[in-house]
Write a protein that holds these residues in place. Structure first.
Motif, PDB file in Angstrom:
ATOM      1  N   VAL A  53       0.863  -1.183   0.000  1.00 12.60           N
ATOM      2  CA  VAL A  53       0.000   0.000   0.000  1.00 12.60           C
ATOM      3  C   VAL A  53       0.893   1.225   0.000  1.00 12.60           C
ATOM      4  N   CYS A  54       0.351   2.353  -0.408  1.00 11.31           N
ATOM      5  CA  CYS A  54       1.125   3.585  -0.449  1.00 11.31           C
ATOM      6  C   CYS A  54       0.708   4.475   0.717  1.00 11.31           C
ATOM      7  N   GLU A  55       1.061   4.040   1.915  1.00 17.49           N
ATOM      8  CA  GLU A  55       0.775   4.795   3.127  1.00 17.49           C
ATOM      9  C   GLU A  55       1.637   4.254   4.257  1.00 17.49           C
TER      10      GLU A  55
ATOM     11  N   GLY B 289       4.605   1.763   3.311  1.00 14.66           N
ATOM     12  CA  GLY B 289       4.251   0.553   2.559  1.00 14.66           C
ATOM     13  C   GLY B 289       5.007   0.440   1.257  1.00 14.66           C
ATOM     14  N   ASN B 290       4.988  -0.747   0.669  1.00 13.79           N
ATOM     15  CA  ASN B 290       5.730  -1.008  -0.575  1.00 13.79           C
ATOM     16  C   ASN B 290       4.936  -0.712  -1.844  1.00 13.79           C
ATOM     17  N   GLY B 291       3.767  -0.109  -1.727  1.00 15.84           N
ATOM     18  CA  GLY B 291       2.901   0.067  -2.892  1.00 15.84           C
ATOM     19  C   GLY B 291       3.034   1.380  -3.611  1.00 15.84           C
ATOM     20  N   CYS B 292       3.992   2.205  -3.277  1.00 12.35           N
ATOM     21  CA  CYS B 292       4.145   3.500  -3.942  1.00 12.35           C
ATOM     22  C   CYS B 292       5.000   3.339  -5.190  1.00 12.35           C
TER      23      CYS B 292
END
Length: 87
Positions: free
Chosen positions: A55-57, A81-84
């Motif tokens: 996620v990007c947070e 998180g690793n989603g960015c």
């Protein structure tokens, strides 16, 4: 009918045994420590780390480790998180 009684009694026995917690396990609960920038870390061995979600947070993470005296600690901290994506 006998089989029903045996089943009922065995379920009661299992329930009674499940309520018993060994004293050595009950007394060894490790408190969770919150990380701050002023926290002194003495990490000799990392036992486990939680996975960082995609996620990007900012998300909470946990690390269980042993210090140089062999005592276990659980540290809770925040991580991005690793989603960015960079683009």
């Amino acid at each position: 009918m006998k089989a029903l009684w045996v089943l009922a009694l065995s379920s009661l026995c299992v329930t009674a045994m499940a309520d018993e917690i060994p004293t050595d396990v009950a007394n060894n609960t490790v408190p969770v420590e919150e990380y701050t920038y002023s926290t002194h870390l003495d990490i000799a061995k990392v036992i486990s780390m939680s996975e960082v979600p995609s996620v990007c947070e900012v998300v909470p993470a946990r690390m269980e480790y042993e210090d140089s005296n062999g005592q276990r600690h659980i540290l809770r901290y925040s991580v991005m998180g690793n989603g960015c994506s960079n683009g």
